[in-house]
Write an enzyme that holds these catalytic residues in place. Structure first.
Site, PDB file in Angstrom:
ATOM      1  N   SER A   1      44.799  48.712  57.485  1.00  0.00           N
ATOM      2  CA  SER A   1      45.179  49.185  56.154  1.00  0.00           C
ATOM      3  C   SER A   1      44.037  49.059  55.166  1.00  0.00           C
ATOM      4  CB  SER A   1      46.313  48.318  55.606  1.00  0.00           C
ATOM      5  OG  SER A   1      47.445  48.427  56.383  1.00  0.00           O
TER       6      SER A   1
ATOM      7  N   HIS B   1      44.736  55.780  60.329  1.00  0.00           N
ATOM      8  CA  HIS B   1      45.678  55.001  59.518  1.00  0.00           C
ATOM      9  C   HIS B   1      46.999  55.737  59.274  1.00  0.00           C
ATOM     10  CE1 HIS B   1      46.599  52.967  55.401  1.00  0.00           C
ATOM     11  NE2 HIS B   1      47.204  52.333  56.382  1.00  0.00           N
TER      12      HIS B   1
ATOM     13  N   GLU C   1      45.686  58.902  57.383  1.00  0.00           N
ATOM     14  CA  GLU C   1      44.330  58.846  56.799  1.00  0.00           C
ATOM     15  C   GLU C   1      43.331  58.693  57.929  1.00  0.00           C
ATOM     16  OE1 GLU C   1      43.374  56.636  52.715  1.00  0.00           O
ATOM     17  OE2 GLU C   1      44.837  55.535  53.862  1.00  0.00           O
TER      18      GLU C   1
ATOM     19  N   ASN D   1      46.082  52.765  50.065  1.00  0.00           N
ATOM     20  CA  ASN D   1      46.288  51.366  49.671  1.00  0.00           C
ATOM     21  C   ASN D   1      45.429  50.940  48.486  1.00  0.00           C
ATOM     22  OD1 ASN D   1      48.358  50.637  51.424  1.00  0.00           O
ATOM     23  ND2 ASN D   1      46.914  50.489  53.122  1.00  0.00           N
TER      24      ASN D   1
HETATM   25  C1  CAA Z   1      50.601  49.516  53.990  1.00  0.00           C
HETATM   26  C2  CAA Z   1      49.859  50.690  54.516  1.00  0.00           C
HETATM   27  O1  CAA Z   1      48.790  50.490  55.130  1.00  0.00           O
HETATM   28  C3  CAA Z   1      50.228  52.091  54.274  1.00  0.00           C
HETATM   29  C4  CAA Z   1      51.687  52.376  54.152  1.00  0.00           C
HETATM   30  O2  CAA Z   1      52.344  52.680  55.091  1.00  0.00           O
HETATM   31  S1  CAA Z   1      52.316  52.172  52.635  1.00  0.00           S
HETATM   32  C5  CAA Z   1      54.023  52.562  52.826  1.00  0.00           C
HETATM   33  C6  CAA Z   1      54.252  54.035  52.793  1.00  0.00           C
HETATM   34  N1  CAA Z   1      55.658  54.286  52.911  1.00  0.00           N
HETATM   35  C7  CAA Z   1      56.459  54.460  51.853  1.00  0.00           C
HETATM   36  O3  CAA Z   1      55.994  54.457  50.727  1.00  0.00           O
HETATM   37  C8  CAA Z   1      57.897  54.631  52.179  1.00  0.00           C
HETATM   38  C9  CAA Z   1      58.747  54.753  50.937  1.00  0.00           C
HETATM   39  N2  CAA Z   1      60.140  54.946  51.312  1.00  0.00           N
HETATM   40  C10 CAA Z   1      60.628  56.157  51.707  1.00  0.00           C
HETATM   41  O4  CAA Z   1      59.919  57.151  51.745  1.00  0.00           O
HETATM   42  C11 CAA Z   1      62.076  56.208  52.085  1.00  0.00           C
HETATM   43  O5  CAA Z   1      62.739  55.116  51.490  1.00  0.00           O
HETATM   44  C12 CAA Z   1      62.317  56.191  53.648  1.00  0.00           C
HETATM   45  C13 CAA Z   1      61.747  57.467  54.230  1.00  0.00           C
HETATM   46  C14 CAA Z   1      61.703  54.989  54.317  1.00  0.00           C
HETATM   47  C15 CAA Z   1      63.805  56.125  53.896  1.00  0.00           C
HETATM   48  O6  CAA Z   1      64.404  57.209  53.240  1.00  0.00           O
HETATM   49  P1  CAA Z   1      65.941  57.198  52.784  1.00  0.00           P
HETATM   50  O7  CAA Z   1      66.267  58.569  52.357  1.00  0.00           O
HETATM   51  O8  CAA Z   1      66.175  56.083  51.852  1.00  0.00           O
HETATM   52  O9  CAA Z   1      66.695  56.715  54.039  1.00  0.00           O
HETATM   53  P2  CAA Z   1      67.357  57.501  55.211  1.00  0.00           P
HETATM   54  O10 CAA Z   1      68.206  58.637  54.721  1.00  0.00           O
HETATM   55  O11 CAA Z   1      68.011  56.401  55.963  1.00  0.00           O
HETATM   56  O12 CAA Z   1      66.107  58.037  56.014  1.00  0.00           O
HETATM   57  C16 CAA Z   1      65.547  59.326  55.872  1.00  0.00           C
HETATM   58  C17 CAA Z   1      65.184  59.821  57.252  1.00  0.00           C
HETATM   59  O13 CAA Z   1      64.181  58.966  57.824  1.00  0.00           O
HETATM   60  C18 CAA Z   1      64.647  58.419  59.061  1.00  0.00           C
HETATM   61  N3  CAA Z   1      64.138  57.037  59.143  1.00  0.00           N
HETATM   62  C19 CAA Z   1      64.217  56.089  58.182  1.00  0.00           C
HETATM   63  N4  CAA Z   1      63.593  54.982  58.584  1.00  0.00           N
HETATM   64  C20 CAA Z   1      63.118  55.229  59.834  1.00  0.00           C
HETATM   65  C21 CAA Z   1      62.375  54.477  60.784  1.00  0.00           C
HETATM   66  N5  CAA Z   1      61.989  53.223  60.534  1.00  0.00           N
HETATM   67  N6  CAA Z   1      62.057  55.063  61.949  1.00  0.00           N
HETATM   68  C22 CAA Z   1      62.439  56.307  62.221  1.00  0.00           C
HETATM   69  N7  CAA Z   1      63.126  57.083  61.366  1.00  0.00           N
HETATM   70  C23 CAA Z   1      63.478  56.547  60.187  1.00  0.00           C
HETATM   71  C24 CAA Z   1      66.141  58.474  58.984  1.00  0.00           C
HETATM   72  O14 CAA Z   1      66.713  58.559  60.258  1.00  0.00           O
HETATM   73  C25 CAA Z   1      66.365  59.742  58.197  1.00  0.00           C
HETATM   74  O15 CAA Z   1      66.288  60.852  59.081  1.00  0.00           O
HETATM   75  P3  CAA Z   1      67.050  62.250  58.776  1.00  0.00           P
HETATM   76  O16 CAA Z   1      66.250  62.918  57.687  1.00  0.00           O
HETATM   77  O17 CAA Z   1      66.949  62.962  60.074  1.00  0.00           O
HETATM   78  O18 CAA Z   1      68.418  61.909  58.361  1.00  0.00           O
HETATM   79  N1  NDP Z   2      53.153  47.439  57.676  1.00  0.00           N
HETATM   80  C1  NDP Z   2      52.720  48.579  57.200  1.00  0.00           C
HETATM   81  O1  NDP Z   2      53.382  49.200  56.366  1.00  0.00           O
HETATM   82  C2  NDP Z   2      51.436  49.142  57.667  1.00  0.00           C
HETATM   83  C3  NDP Z   2      50.562  48.386  58.413  1.00  0.00           C
HETATM   84  N2  NDP Z   2      49.385  48.933  58.845  1.00  0.00           N
HETATM   85  C4  NDP Z   2      48.455  48.148  59.641  1.00  0.00           C
HETATM   86  O2  NDP Z   2      48.894  48.157  60.990  1.00  0.00           O
HETATM   87  C5  NDP Z   2      48.558  46.923  61.623  1.00  0.00           C
HETATM   88  C6  NDP Z   2      49.816  46.289  62.181  1.00  0.00           C
HETATM   89  O3  NDP Z   2      50.711  46.054  61.110  1.00  0.00           O
HETATM   90  P1  NDP Z   2      52.274  45.826  61.375  1.00  0.00           P
HETATM   91  O4  NDP Z   2      52.699  46.611  62.557  1.00  0.00           O
HETATM   92  O5  NDP Z   2      52.944  46.003  60.083  1.00  0.00           O
HETATM   93  O6  NDP Z   2      52.261  44.270  61.748  1.00  0.00           O
HETATM   94  P2  NDP Z   2      53.314  43.440  62.628  1.00  0.00           P
HETATM   95  O7  NDP Z   2      53.172  42.039  62.200  1.00  0.00           O
HETATM   96  O8  NDP Z   2      54.652  44.101  62.581  1.00  0.00           O
HETATM   97  O9  NDP Z   2      52.758  43.652  64.108  1.00  0.00           O
HETATM   98  C7  NDP Z   2      51.545  43.173  64.566  1.00  0.00           C
HETATM   99  C8  NDP Z   2      51.680  43.029  66.073  1.00  0.00           C
HETATM  100  O10 NDP Z   2      50.397  42.730  66.610  1.00  0.00           O
HETATM  101  C9  NDP Z   2      50.593  41.723  67.582  1.00  0.00           C
HETATM  102  N3  NDP Z   2      49.345  41.035  67.866  1.00  0.00           N
HETATM  103  C10 NDP Z   2      48.759  40.001  67.193  1.00  0.00           C
HETATM  104  N4  NDP Z   2      47.614  39.652  67.815  1.00  0.00           N
HETATM  105  C11 NDP Z   2      47.477  40.481  68.887  1.00  0.00           C
HETATM  106  C12 NDP Z   2      46.514  40.581  69.928  1.00  0.00           C
HETATM  107  N5  NDP Z   2      45.459  39.768  69.980  1.00  0.00           N
HETATM  108  N6  NDP Z   2      46.688  41.527  70.876  1.00  0.00           N
HETATM  109  C13 NDP Z   2      47.767  42.367  70.844  1.00  0.00           C
HETATM  110  N7  NDP Z   2      48.713  42.284  69.884  1.00  0.00           N
HETATM  111  C14 NDP Z   2      48.572  41.358  68.926  1.00  0.00           C
HETATM  112  C15 NDP Z   2      51.642  40.810  66.952  1.00  0.00           C
HETATM  113  O11 NDP Z   2      52.190  39.968  67.924  1.00  0.00           O
HETATM  114  P3  NDP Z   2      52.939  38.585  67.432  1.00  0.00           P
HETATM  115  O12 NDP Z   2      54.110  39.032  66.640  1.00  0.00           O
HETATM  116  O13 NDP Z   2      53.272  37.955  68.709  1.00  0.00           O
HETATM  117  O14 NDP Z   2      51.915  37.850  66.593  1.00  0.00           O
HETATM  118  C16 NDP Z   2      52.624  41.868  66.448  1.00  0.00           C
HETATM  119  O15 NDP Z   2      53.503  42.293  67.474  1.00  0.00           O
HETATM  120  C17 NDP Z   2      47.818  46.091  60.567  1.00  0.00           C
HETATM  121  O16 NDP Z   2      46.440  46.313  60.687  1.00  0.00           O
HETATM  122  C18 NDP Z   2      48.355  46.679  59.276  1.00  0.00           C
HETATM  123  O17 NDP Z   2      47.499  46.498  58.185  1.00  0.00           O
HETATM  124  C19 NDP Z   2      49.046  50.241  58.584  1.00  0.00           C
HETATM  125  C20 NDP Z   2      49.903  51.046  57.883  1.00  0.00           C
HETATM  126  C21 NDP Z   2      51.148  50.545  57.322  1.00  0.00           C
END
Ligand code: CAA
Ligand code: NDP
Length: 291
Positions: free
Chosen positions: A119, A140, A152, A190
């Site tokens: 991320s 990403h 990304e 992010n």
């Molecule tokens: C941290 C990083 O590195 C980068 C990142 O990822 S940052 C995070 C980016 N993500 C966001 O910002 C998500 C923001 N949230 C949302 O967009 C919405 O709340 C959401 C899409 C997660 C859920 O939407 P919602 O309308 O509240 O829920 P819901 O109606 O249950 O779901 C919409 C659809 O997604 C599906 N869905 C929801 N969660 C799911 C999951 N975890 N896996 C698979 N499908 C999923 C549902 O089945 C539903 O499908 P249909 O359109 O076929 O009905």
């Molecule tokens: N969460 C998010 O919304 C997003 C996350 N990311 C990125 O994706 C990556 C994973 O995040 P996320 O899935 O949320 O994290 P989780 O904590 O859900 O999953 C991480 C997984 O990696 C496993 N793990 C740790 N060390 C090792 C290793 N040495 N070899 C193999 N597997 C290992 C962990 O195992 P254990 O549980 O046993 O420690 C766990 O199952 C991170 O780099 C994160 O920044 C990118 C986009 C969105």
């Protein structure tokens, strides 16, 4: 290059989502984790999410079975040796990722493209520790992977054009859209999203609003699908803190200082949905705010 087999390292929330979309698009997937429990959980979650898509008529039952049939799991990194593309999606800690690449490299074929779903961490720095910085880049995905349209793509300083084009073609085959980002801390999404989440935690810390009022305000007042604290719990508070630390260290600007309250939640092990407690407590029927 024609990618057929994809290796995914880390079977957490991102790894299982990536395996899901890759297998559905026809790639053969080898999913690796250090814990058998995580691999088992990932497989049952993928099955559940695919079945949900089938029940809504988005895919057929045959596609569900075919996709599941294309996924194998392993605790042994060497089993990723035959893959054409590796996506590392383990915990957001640079030392963890570097150790994984070090263990994996001796088993890879020369043509294999190595990528990270990080991320925030420098792609150039991760690549420099491998034998193939020109075939290394950031891949990403956004959470939840089966739903979010964007991927990304981040070039490190040495990434070559063929590697970039190959990854772009994989994203297109998934039916998703790629955006190219330069390799600076936390890239595009992010860099913008995480300071907003951190600011929401400061807003809570300083008593400007409660968990519920902050989330309601951003949902109803800015049309965000989830409130920022709900989204932080969804992403994982450990991941949010790790990203803020990369921004703070990498850009050396106090505006990225992680909120002490975010640090406290992580120190408590309250990491959000994945530990059933964060800004909300998920152990009951309905999420209950913890502040
Ligand atoms: C941290 C990083 O590195 C980068 C990142 O990822 S940052 C995070 C980016 N993500 C966001 O910002 C998500 C923001 N949230 C949302 O967009 C919405 O709340 C959401 C899409 C997660 C859920 O939407 P919602 O309308 O509240 O829920 P819901 O109606 O249950 O779901 C919409 C659809 O997604 C599906 N869905 C929801 N969660 C799911 C999951 N975890 N896996 C698979 N499908 C999923 C549902 O089945 C539903 O499908 P249909 O359109 O076929 O009905
Ligand atoms: N969460 C998010 O919304 C997003 C996350 N990311 C990125 O994706 C990556 C994973 O995040 P996320 O899935 O949320 O994290 P989780 O904590 O859900 O999953 C991480 C997984 O990696 C496993 N793990 C740790 N060390 C090792 C290793 N040495 N070899 C193999 N597997 C290992 C962990 O195992 P254990 O549980 O046993 O420690 C766990 O199952 C991170 O780099 C994160 O920044 C990118 C986009 C969105």
């Amino acid at each position: 290059m024609d990618v057929k087999q994809v290796g995914i390292i880390g079977a957490g929330q991102m790894g299982n989502g990536i395996a899901h979309v890759m297998a559905l698009a026809g790639f053969h997937v080898v999913l690796n984790d250090i814990s058998q429990q995580s691999l088992d959980n990932a497989l049952s979650l993928i099955q559940k999410n695919l079945s949900r898509q089938a029940s809504r008529g988005k895919i057929t039952e045959a596609e569900v079975a075919d996709a599941m049939g294309r996924i194998s799991t392993t605790l042994v990194l060497a089993d990723l040796g035959k893959t054409d593309l590796v996506i590392e999606a383990a915990t957001e800690r640079e030392s963890v990722k570097q150790a994984i690449f070090e263990d994996l490299l001796p088993h890879l074929q020369p043509h294999t493209i190595l990528t990270s779903n990080t991320s925030s961490i420098s792609i150039t720095r991760l690549a420099s520790r491998t034998d193939r910085p020109e075939r290394f880049m950031g891949f990403h995905f956004m959470n939840p992977v089966p739903v979010m349209q964007l991927v990304e793509l981040i070039r490190g300083i040495a990434t070559d054009e063929e590697t970039f084009k190959t990854c772009q073609a994989v994203v297109a085959k998934l039916g998703k859209t790629s955006a190219s980002a330069e390799d600076f801390p936390a890239f595009i999404v992010n860099r913008i999203l995480m300071p907003m989440i951190n600011e929401a935690v400061y807003t809570l810390y300083e008593g400007v609003g409660s968990v519920r009022s902050i989330d309601e305000s951003m949902k109803l007042g800015a049309n965000h699908p989830m409130g920022p604290l709900e989204l932080a719990d969804f992403i994982g508070l450990d991941t949010c803190l790790a990203i803020m630390n990369v921004l703070h260290d990498g850009l050396a600007d106090t505006k990225y200082r992680p909120c002490p309250l975010l640090t406290k939640y992580v120190e408590a092990g309250w990491l959000g949905r994945k530990t059933q407690r964060g800004f909300y407590d998920y152990r009951g029927d309905e999420p209950v705010p913890t502040r």
